[in-house]
Design an enzyme around this catalytic site. Structure first.
Site, PDB file in Angstrom:
ATOM      1  N   THR A   1      60.962  38.834 116.499  1.00  0.00           N
ATOM      2  CA  THR A   1      60.884  37.997 115.291  1.00  0.00           C
ATOM      3  C   THR A   1      60.803  36.525 115.694  1.00  0.00           C
ATOM      4  O   THR A   1      60.030  35.755 115.126  1.00  0.00           O
ATOM      5  CB  THR A   1      62.115  38.233 114.388  1.00  0.00           C
TER       6      THR A   1
ATOM      7  N   LEU B   1      63.350  38.266 107.437  1.00  0.00           N
ATOM      8  CA  LEU B   1      63.752  38.188 108.851  1.00  0.00           C
ATOM      9  C   LEU B   1      63.608  36.777 109.385  1.00  0.00           C
ATOM     10  O   LEU B   1      64.280  36.400 110.340  1.00  0.00           O
ATOM     11  CB  LEU B   1      62.898  39.135 109.701  1.00  0.00           C
TER      12      LEU B   1
ATOM     13  N   ASP C   1      59.407  45.504 116.433  1.00  0.00           N
ATOM     14  CA  ASP C   1      59.568  44.777 117.698  1.00  0.00           C
ATOM     15  C   ASP C   1      59.054  45.558 118.909  1.00  0.00           C
ATOM     16  O   ASP C   1      58.355  45.016 119.764  1.00  0.00           O
ATOM     17  CB  ASP C   1      61.055  44.470 117.945  1.00  0.00           C
TER      18      ASP C   1
ATOM     19  N   GLN D   1      41.206  41.871 110.374  1.00  0.00           N
ATOM     20  CA  GLN D   1      42.056  43.020 110.052  1.00  0.00           C
ATOM     21  C   GLN D   1      42.330  42.992 108.566  1.00  0.00           C
ATOM     22  O   GLN D   1      42.564  41.924 107.996  1.00  0.00           O
ATOM     23  CB  GLN D   1      43.342  42.894 110.884  1.00  0.00           C
TER      24      GLN D   1
ATOM     25  N   HIS E   1      49.124  34.458 110.611  1.00  0.00           N
ATOM     26  CA  HIS E   1      49.195  35.915 110.722  1.00  0.00           C
ATOM     27  C   HIS E   1      47.824  36.446 111.118  1.00  0.00           C
ATOM     28  O   HIS E   1      46.799  35.912 110.712  1.00  0.00           O
ATOM     29  CB  HIS E   1      49.635  36.536 109.395  1.00  0.00           C
TER      30      HIS E   1
ATOM     31  N   GLU F   1      57.864  33.902 114.934  1.00  0.00           N
ATOM     32  CA  GLU F   1      58.057  32.676 114.146  1.00  0.00           C
ATOM     33  C   GLU F   1      57.710  31.433 114.964  1.00  0.00           C
ATOM     34  O   GLU F   1      57.175  30.456 114.419  1.00  0.00           O
ATOM     35  CB  GLU F   1      59.488  32.587 113.607  1.00  0.00           C
TER      36      GLU F   1
HETATM   37 ZN    ZN Z   1      54.901  35.469 110.067  1.00  0.00          ZN
END
Ligand code: ZN
Ligand code: CA
Length: 419
Positions: A225, A188, A289, A256, A238, A229
């Protein structure tokens, strides 16, 4: 038994299909392997960010009602290999609108942020605007459209190079480059590495995950997305730290175990993060999303630290790409491509007293270089002697100027700043 195996196979194939794929971390590792100097630079940037954090007044979040909003000028490069993928202006604007909601916490789904995390949710005071002037100072919509013969782009950055079927970056000190095209497999998007060379700087997004209309396709049709980004582009990792119970170096995001998929519900604990549980609704997880809705205060502080003096995104604060009055003439996209791009170098840039223009092309010796202001009026002219020209700019008002070699169409920007 065979049926069982088949079911397992189908289930795992389905999981792969349904999984969001962001390859920023893979891209990051690829770039660091190819360029060890970048690793050193990144370590220095991290050290500088820690220093900044330690010197900041404790107990404050760095934001008050008087804090200026950071406005980032954006250029969207659309690479299409069929007319249906030449996405429309409205779809581009829908993406800009999402960014301005998400980074200002004006998104309509803030009510979906669990109570336990609401206190940590942040208005990042960052906004995005399509550029009004191109790198040559001419009027632009901030959208470049280019037909390409490339079927699918990948992590090789071809999408960022006009020479191989992509489109060259605009000056990363003045613009956030967003490339939109067909990406291979489930990819993506991915972001460049903070501190990379300017020709690679920006984010690459699959057309099916860009904007909220047209080619945007569920469950990646809410524009998140690009929110994600650009989070990487502004230095965020992340949320799970790309390792088992890894570290994202943000204090107020819980550890996590790994990435989240789909649209999780309720409290899911891991890595001893109870009672709050995983922050799977954070933009830097891989949730669908519709199921992400926040950046934290810690993430905001990290992103905004990149705009501090001497930090990698500081130059964008001085970009006039959304505010300048365009000079007359055809826009960048409609001009023929120039050869010998590196034949002319301008330094220092920005300049205070003098600017030197070196010309590494014998054919240009004896020609004139003219310096123009933003209105296209000449403010200086000198002869190229021994491949070098020097302009005195001390007397000129601050702002953007353009140097042009006699007989050439390409202009080189010169930024005059105060002492
Ligand atoms: Zn990422
Ligand atoms: Ca954390």
């Amino acid at each position: 038994m065979k049926l069982f195996v088949l079911i397992i196979f189908c289930l795992s194939a389905y999981t792969v299909m349904a999984q969001r794929e962001c390859l920023s971390q893979q891209y990051y590792e690829q770039e660091l392997r190819a360029n060890p100097a970048l690793a050193k630079k990144l370590a220095e940037l991290d050290a500088a960010a820690r220093q900044l954090k330690e010197t900041a007044t404790s107990g404050t979040t760095g934001i008050s009602s008087g804090t200026p909003v950071i406005v980032i000028p954006v250029v969207v490069h659309i690479l299409y290999n069929s007319p249906s993928l030449n996405i429309g202006d409205a779809q581009v604007q829908s993406q800009i609108d999402v960014l301005n909601r998400d980074y200002r916490r004006l998104n309509t789904d803030t009510v979906s942020t669990p109570l336990v995390f609401r206190q940590r949710a942040a208005d990042c005071y960052i906004e995005f605007k399509l550029a009004k002037v191109d790198p040559r100072g001419r009027a632009t919509s901030g959208i470049v459209r280019k037909s390409t013969g490339i079927q699918f782009f990948g992590l090789d950055d071809r999408i960022k190079s006009s020479a191989v079927g992509g489109d060259d970056a605009w000056d990363a000190d003045r613009y956030l480059n967003i490339w939109v095209g067909s990406l291979a497999g489930n990819l993506l998007g991915y972001s460049s590495v903070v501190g990379c060379t300017k020709d690679k700087d920006g984010v690459v997004i699959a057309y099916r995950a860009f904007g909220t209309s047209g080619t945007a396709s569920a469950p990646y049709d809410k524009g998140r997305t690009v929110t994600h980004e650009i989070g990487h582009w502004l230095g965020l990792r992340h949320i799970w730290g790309d390792q088992y119970c890894g570290n994202d170096y943000i204090d107020d995001t819980p550890p996590q175990q790994t990435s989240s998929y789909g649209c999780p519900q309720g409290t899911i604990t891991s890595c001893g993060n109870n009672p709050s549980g995983n922050m799977y609704m954070n933009y830097m997880d891989l949730t669908y999303d519709a199921c992400t809705n926040l950046f934290t205060i810690g993430q905001r502080e990290k992103m905004r630290s990149l705009f501090a003096e001497g930090a990698p995104r500081n130059a964008l604060l001085y970009s006039d790409a959304c505010t300048a009055t365009p000079i007359e003439g055809p826009a960048e996209a409609s001009l023929p491509e120039q050869e010998n791009e590196d034949a002319v170098k301008v330094f220092p840039n920005p300049a205070t007293k003098q600017v030197t223009i070196s010309v590494n092309d014998q054919n240009l010796s004896g020609k004139y270089i003219t310096l123009y202001n933003r209105m296209g009026q000449p403010v200086g002219k000198t002869l190229i002697a021994k491949n070098v020209s020097v302009f005195n700019v001390q007397h000129l008002p601050q702002g953007m100027y353009f140097a042009r070699v006699e007989g050439q169409t390409k202009a080189y920007k010169v930024l005059k700043v105060a002492d």
